[in-house]
Design an enzyme around this catalytic site. Structure first.
Site, PDB file in Angstrom:
ATOM      1  N   ASP A  28      25.518 -30.687 -56.527  1.00  0.00           N
ATOM      2  CA  ASP A  28      25.122 -29.640 -55.590  1.00  0.00           C
ATOM      3  C   ASP A  28      26.421 -29.111 -54.970  1.00  0.00           C
ATOM      4  OD1 ASP A  28      23.477 -28.104 -53.793  1.00  0.00           O
ATOM      5  OD2 ASP A  28      24.026 -29.564 -52.252  1.00  0.00           O
ATOM      6  N   ASP A  53      26.754 -26.757 -51.690  1.00  0.00           N
ATOM      7  CA  ASP A  53      26.806 -26.692 -50.223  1.00  0.00           C
ATOM      8  C   ASP A  53      26.439 -28.061 -49.626  1.00  0.00           C
ATOM      9  OD1 ASP A  53      27.292 -23.843 -50.161  1.00  0.00           O
ATOM     10  OD2 ASP A  53      25.193 -23.549 -50.666  1.00  0.00           O
TER      11      ASP A  53
HETATM   12  C1  BG6 Z   1      21.831 -23.869 -50.726  1.00  0.00           C
HETATM   13  C2  BG6 Z   1      22.059 -24.121 -49.257  1.00  0.00           C
HETATM   14  O1  BG6 Z   1      22.853 -24.414 -51.473  1.00  0.00           O
HETATM   15  O2  BG6 Z   1      21.784 -22.478 -50.982  1.00  0.00           O
HETATM   16  C3  BG6 Z   1      21.021 -23.415 -48.412  1.00  0.00           C
HETATM   17  O3  BG6 Z   1      21.991 -25.527 -49.025  1.00  0.00           O
HETATM   18  C4  BG6 Z   1      21.004 -21.930 -48.767  1.00  0.00           C
HETATM   19  O4  BG6 Z   1      21.328 -23.597 -47.053  1.00  0.00           O
HETATM   20  C5  BG6 Z   1      20.760 -21.767 -50.261  1.00  0.00           C
HETATM   21  O5  BG6 Z   1      19.973 -21.261 -48.054  1.00  0.00           O
HETATM   22  C6  BG6 Z   1      20.761 -20.312 -50.704  1.00  0.00           C
HETATM   23  O6  BG6 Z   1      22.049 -19.783 -50.510  1.00  0.00           O
HETATM   24  P1  BG6 Z   1      22.405 -18.241 -50.606  1.00  0.00           P
HETATM   25  O7  BG6 Z   1      23.908 -18.237 -50.553  1.00  0.00           O
HETATM   26  O8  BG6 Z   1      21.878 -17.750 -51.920  1.00  0.00           O
HETATM   27  O9  BG6 Z   1      21.765 -17.559 -49.456  1.00  0.00           O
HETATM   28 MG    MG Z   2      23.379 -28.969 -50.444  1.00  0.00          MG
END
Ligand code: BG6
Ligand code: MG
Length: 220
Positions: free
Chosen positions: A14, A16
Site C-alpha cells: 500500500d 499512503d
Molecule cells: C488511499 C488513502 O490510499 O487513497 C485514502 O489511504 C484516500 O485516504 C484514497 O482517500 C484515495 O486517494 P485519492 O488520492 O485518489 O483521492
Molecule cells: Mg494506506
C-alpha cells in the site's frame, strides 16, 4: 482464505501510510473540506476513511445528508486540490523510515514488488519520492472499479507482475486494505495498531519494524 504453504514471490505495498505518511495529508484535506461545509469531522471519524477511495470517503463524511452528485464532484475536486497542493514540498526524504530499504531489500532477495494503492495520485506521490522506478508494477485508484475492501486492486497488482494471489504478501496500514488482502487470498501484514489491523496474519507498529524473514516464513 489462506494458502499458508505457498512460497511468497511478491510483496504488494500500500502507498499512503506504508511507503509515506500521506495518510495525514489526506486527513487534513478532508478536515478542511468538512470544516468549510460545516460538517462535523475529526481524527477519530477519519479512521474509517483510511485506505478508502475518494468517492467513498466523501460518502462517509456526508452520511445521509442529501448532496447532489454535481456538488459531490466539486467537493471531491476541492479536497483533491488541497491534497495535491500539500504534496508540493514532498521529496525523497518523505518516505517513511525503513520503507525504501524494505522495497530494495525485497528486490535484492529476488521478490517482485508492486504498489496496490487506492489513490489516483499514487504515481504523483511516487514520483515526488523518487520511487516511480522502484516497483515492478503499480496498481492505483484508477486501475479497478471496485475499491478496497474488495480484492480487485490487489488481484490486479498481482496480475501486473504475473504472480499468483497466494504467492503475494500485502503490507497495509488500513483496515479496508487488510480486508482486501484477505479477500484476495493473500498473506496480510498490518502496519499500525491492533485495533486497526490486528486481523492481519502479522502486524507491526511501523514499517521500520517489519521483519522480512518473519513475513516470508512458511506459516502453519
Ligand atoms: C488511499 C488513502 O490510499 O487513497 C485514502 O489511504 C484516500 O485516504 C484514497 O482517500 C484515495 O486517494 P485519492 O488520492 O485518489 O483521492
Ligand atoms: Mg494506506
Amino acid at each position: 482464505m489462506e494458502a499458508q504453504q505457498v512460497e511468497i514471490e511478491a510483496v504488494l505495498f500500500d502507498l499512503d501510510g506504508v511507503i509515506t505518511d500521506t495518510a495525514e495529508q489526506h486527513y487534513l484535506g478532508w478536515q478542511r473540506l468538512a470544516d468549510e461545509a460545516g460538517i462535523p469531522f475529526d481524527r477519530e471519524a477519519n479512521e474509517a476513511l483510511r485506505g478508502v477511495s475518494r468517492v467513498e470517503s466523501l460518502a462517509l463524511i456526508l452520511g445521509d445528508r442529501p448532496v447532489p452528485l454535481e456538488e459531490r464532484e466539486q467537493m471531491m475536486a476541492r479536497k483533491n486540490d488541497y491534497y495535491v497542493a500539500s504534496l508540493a514540498d514532498m521529496g525523497p526524504d518523505d518516505a517513511l523510515p525503513g520503507a525504501r530499504e524494505l522495497v530494495t531489500g525485497c528486490r535484492a532477495r529476488g521478490l517482485k514488488v508492486a504498489i496496490g494503492s487506492s489513490s489516483r495520485n499514487a504515481r504523483t506521490v511516487l514520483a515526488a519520492l523518487g520511487m516511480l522506478d522502484a516497483f515492478d508494477g503499480i496498481a492505483d485508484g484508477a486501475s479497478v472499479e471496485h475499491a478496497k475492501p474488495a480484492p480487485d486492486l490487489f488481484l490486479h497488482a498481482a496480475s501486473l507482475i504475473g504472480t499468483a494471489a497466494e504467492a503475494c504478501v500485502v503490507l497495509e496500514d488500513a483496515r479496508s486494505g487488510v480486508d482486501a488482502a484477505l479477500a484476495a487470498g493473500m498473506r496480510a501484514v498490518g502496519i499500525g495498531p491492533e485495533e486497526r489491523v490486528g486481523h492481519a496474519h502479522l502486524r507491526y507498529d511501523t514499517v521500520a519494524d517489519v521483519d522480512i524473514d518473519e513475513v516470508l516464513a512458511p506459516r502453519r
